[in-house]
Design a protein around this motif. Structure first.
Motif, PDB file in Angstrom:
ATOM      1  N   ASN A 160      -2.667   3.463  -1.403  1.00 50.65           N
ATOM      2  CA  ASN A 160      -3.712   2.600  -0.839  1.00 50.65           C
ATOM      3  C   ASN A 160      -5.121   2.950  -1.291  1.00 50.65           C
ATOM      4  O   ASN A 160      -6.084   2.318  -0.860  1.00 50.65           O
ATOM      5  CB  ASN A 160      -3.640   2.632   0.693  1.00 50.65           C
ATOM      6  CG  ASN A 160      -3.763   4.043   1.260  1.00 50.65           C
ATOM      7  OD1 ASN A 160      -3.724   5.025   0.519  1.00 50.65           O
ATOM      8  ND2 ASN A 160      -3.884   4.137   2.573  1.00 50.65           N
ATOM      9  N   ASP A 176       0.798  -1.225   0.000  1.00 48.66           N
ATOM     10  CA  ASP A 176       0.000   0.000   0.000  1.00 48.66           C
ATOM     11  C   ASP A 176       0.829   1.272   0.000  1.00 48.66           C
ATOM     12  O   ASP A 176       0.307   2.361   0.167  1.00 48.66           O
ATOM     13  CB  ASP A 176      -0.928   0.023   1.228  1.00 48.66           C
ATOM     14  CG  ASP A 176      -0.151   0.069   2.548  1.00 48.66           C
ATOM     15  OD1 ASP A 176       1.066  -0.197   2.532  1.00 48.66           O
ATOM     16  OD2 ASP A 176      -0.781   0.381   3.578  1.00 48.66           O
ATOM     17  N   ARG A 177       2.154   1.159  -0.223  1.00 45.57           N
ATOM     18  CA  ARG A 177       2.996   2.354  -0.190  1.00 45.57           C
ATOM     19  C   ARG A 177       4.358   2.067  -0.809  1.00 45.57           C
ATOM     20  O   ARG A 177       4.755   0.913  -0.968  1.00 45.57           O
ATOM     21  CB  ARG A 177       3.166   2.848   1.245  1.00 45.57           C
ATOM     22  CG  ARG A 177       3.910   1.896   2.171  1.00 45.57           C
ATOM     23  CD  ARG A 177       3.767   2.313   3.633  1.00 45.57           C
ATOM     24  NE  ARG A 177       2.365   2.252   4.044  1.00 45.57           N
ATOM     25  CZ  ARG A 177       1.884   2.839   5.133  1.00 45.57           C
ATOM     26  NH1 ARG A 177       2.691   3.548   5.909  1.00 45.57           N
ATOM     27  NH2 ARG A 177       0.617   2.722   5.458  1.00 45.57           N
ATOM     28  N   TRP A 197       6.872   8.020   3.322  1.00 40.82           N
ATOM     29  CA  TRP A 197       6.363   7.087   2.315  1.00 40.82           C
ATOM     30  C   TRP A 197       5.357   7.769   1.384  1.00 40.82           C
ATOM     31  O   TRP A 197       4.691   8.731   1.753  1.00 40.82           O
ATOM     32  CB  TRP A 197       5.668   5.899   2.995  1.00 40.82           C
ATOM     33  CG  TRP A 197       6.603   5.038   3.791  1.00 40.82           C
ATOM     34  CD1 TRP A 197       7.073   5.294   5.048  1.00 40.82           C
ATOM     35  CD2 TRP A 197       7.194   3.810   3.383  1.00 40.82           C
ATOM     36  NE1 TRP A 197       7.925   4.291   5.448  1.00 40.82           N
ATOM     37  CE2 TRP A 197       8.013   3.355   4.448  1.00 40.82           C
ATOM     38  CE3 TRP A 197       7.105   3.025   2.231  1.00 40.82           C
ATOM     39  CZ2 TRP A 197       8.741   2.176   4.387  1.00 40.82           C
ATOM     40  CZ3 TRP A 197       7.822   1.838   2.183  1.00 40.82           C
ATOM     41  CH2 TRP A 197       8.636   1.429   3.240  1.00 40.82           C
ATOM     42  N   LEU A 244       1.876   7.162  -0.418  1.00 42.23           N
ATOM     43  CA  LEU A 244       0.723   6.291  -0.217  1.00 42.23           C
ATOM     44  C   LEU A 244       0.151   5.806  -1.545  1.00 42.23           C
ATOM     45  O   LEU A 244      -0.020   6.583  -2.492  1.00 42.23           O
ATOM     46  CB  LEU A 244      -0.359   7.020   0.576  1.00 42.23           C
ATOM     47  CG  LEU A 244      -0.005   7.393   2.019  1.00 42.23           C
ATOM     48  CD1 LEU A 244      -1.202   8.048   2.704  1.00 42.23           C
ATOM     49  CD2 LEU A 244       0.465   6.178   2.809  1.00 42.23           C
TER      50      LEU A 244
END
Length: 424
Positions: free
Chosen positions: A388, A21-22, A384, A386
């Motif tokens: 997601n 997710d990242r 990070w 994202l």
């Protein structure tokens, strides 16, 4: 046997820099990661280099890059297409500096070594000085493996890689659909413009599968079109979808009724194309031909991302070329109908200029957003990116996995392939 040791960046093994997710921001900013990508990604997969219309005749060529390595795409006298490293085997000078053209051979301007269209070394000035220590058959221009699909030419440094058709997988049917925009005429690259932006290549890779930004970044573009077109382009939250097609490829369907340009030909002609339709009818085209051509002029209702360097978007190719960790060159190639009506190709060019052109309403805004991403990525030492969005609604499909049109499914697909190649 010990497992290969993964390179460590930002105190993390490279495989830990991408999660489901990242992705770690260092993927945009670390020069060491960029250098690894040029070897592990661009030298270890199929890379798009040209469309067959760009090298349509024997002797026709274009220069391009695989990663940062300069190549020549050329068709020889036997109609075979070659992708050759643009480097003389003598002292490494490039043997071709033109972006495209037609030639009978390639001659190094430094010492005059000459090469045939298939790359074989044909002539060396003053060969007597070499005595018996130069066998010309040992020094052709280095050739990459070449395969084509749907008129698209791909090359790879690897002889042991899977066939191109297998690499494309489910993306092939989307290539077939994309090529229908010729309206029965062959697709032809009608020219391109190039520009650079100060950002990492993966930022642009993400953009072509990102519908989430459209209503905000392209607000000025939406204000420049008619109301009917604006409603058509209000697709975030609509019935479209993004689908992971495997091997890093993905498709973002924005306008489902424009997936297949041969469907719905009886639908009313959009207001913005009524003058074009009248002009085509006056030229003697049947009603069915008019509708088919007009429908094709607007382009397909989806973006197809082919990892790692090309997008088939609406009615153009968007090709990315990595320059450095924080610089990327973009080639926007407009697609026309080879032998098609001049009025239709003229309309296609005007549409291309309106959004993609250097003075257009679309790409300049995209470019600023990409630049801001690169600038912002310098902030924070261990943050990070994202990826997601749409993950909770992702579902398995026959070809992979899909979610809503504004999901980041396509980005997750690309980074999954990136991780596979970088850790192989």
């Amino acid at each position: 046997m010990n497992a290969p040791v993964q390179p460590v960046f930002f105190q993390r093994p490279v495989g830990d820099l991408v999660r489901e997710d990242r992705a770690h921001t260092s993927l945009y900013t670390d020069p060491a990661i960029f250098e690894q990508e040029m070897d592990r990604v661009f030298r270890n997969t199929w890379v798009w280099v040209a469309h067959e219309s760009e090298v349509a005749e024997p002797g026709s060529f274009k220069t391009h890059f695989v990663g940062r390595e300069p190549v020549i795409v050329v068709r020889d006298r036997k109609q075979q297409i070659h992708v050759l490293l643009n480097r003389c085997r003598h002292r490494a000078a490039t043997v071709c500096e033109h972006k495209k053209g037609k030639t009978a051979s390639f001659v190094c301007p430094y010492h005059g070594w000459s090469y045939a269209l298939d790359g074989s070394l044909r002539g060396v000035p003053s060969p007597d000085s070499y005595g018996q220590c130069l066998d010309k058959s040992d020094y052709p221009l280095f050739g990459l493996r070449v395969e084509t699909y749907g008129g698209m030419i791909f090359a790879t440094f690897r002889d042991d890689i899977q066939p191109l058709a297998d690499y494309l997988g489910p993306a092939r049917k989307w290539i077939d659909l994309f090529m229908k925009q010729g309206a029965g005429y062959p697709i032809k690259v009608g020219g391109e413009h190039r520009f650079r932006f100060p950002g990492n290549w993966k930022i642009q890779l993400e953009n072509t599968t990102d519908a989430y930004h459209f209503p905000l970044v392209h607000k000025s573009f939406l204000s420049s079109v008619d109301a009917q077109t604006e409603r058509m382009l209000d697709f975030v939250g609509g019935p479209g979808f993004v689908e992971d097609l495997g091997n890093g490829h993905s498709v973002m369907v924005m306008i489902p009724e424009l997936i297949d340009l041969e469907d719905h030909l009886d639908d009313p002609i959009p207001e913005r194309f009524t003058e074009l339709a009248a002009e085509l009818a006056a030229e003697g085209h049947s009603d069915e031909q008019v509708r088919r051509i007009v429908r094709a002029v607007g382009g397909s209702g989806f973006n197809l991302n082919l990892f790692p360097n090309i997008a088939c978007s609406m009615a153009f190719f968007r090709v990315l070329q990595p320059i450095s960790v924080n610089e990327t060159e973009i080639h926007h190639a407009v697609l026309t109908m080879d032998g098609g009506p001049a009025a239709a190709n003229r309309a296609r060019l005007r549409l291309h200029e309106h959004f993609q052109g250097p003075m257009g309403f679309g790409t300049p805004d995209d470019s600023e957003a990409w630049e801001r991403v690169q600038k912002g990525a310098q902030a924070g030492k261990d943050l990070w990116i994202l990826l997601n969005r749409g993950l909770p609604g992702e579902r398995l499909t026959e070809d992979g996995r899909a979610s809503d049109v504004s999901a980041e499914t396509g980005m997750r697909a690309a980074y999954r392939e990136w991780k596979k190649l970088m850790t192989a």
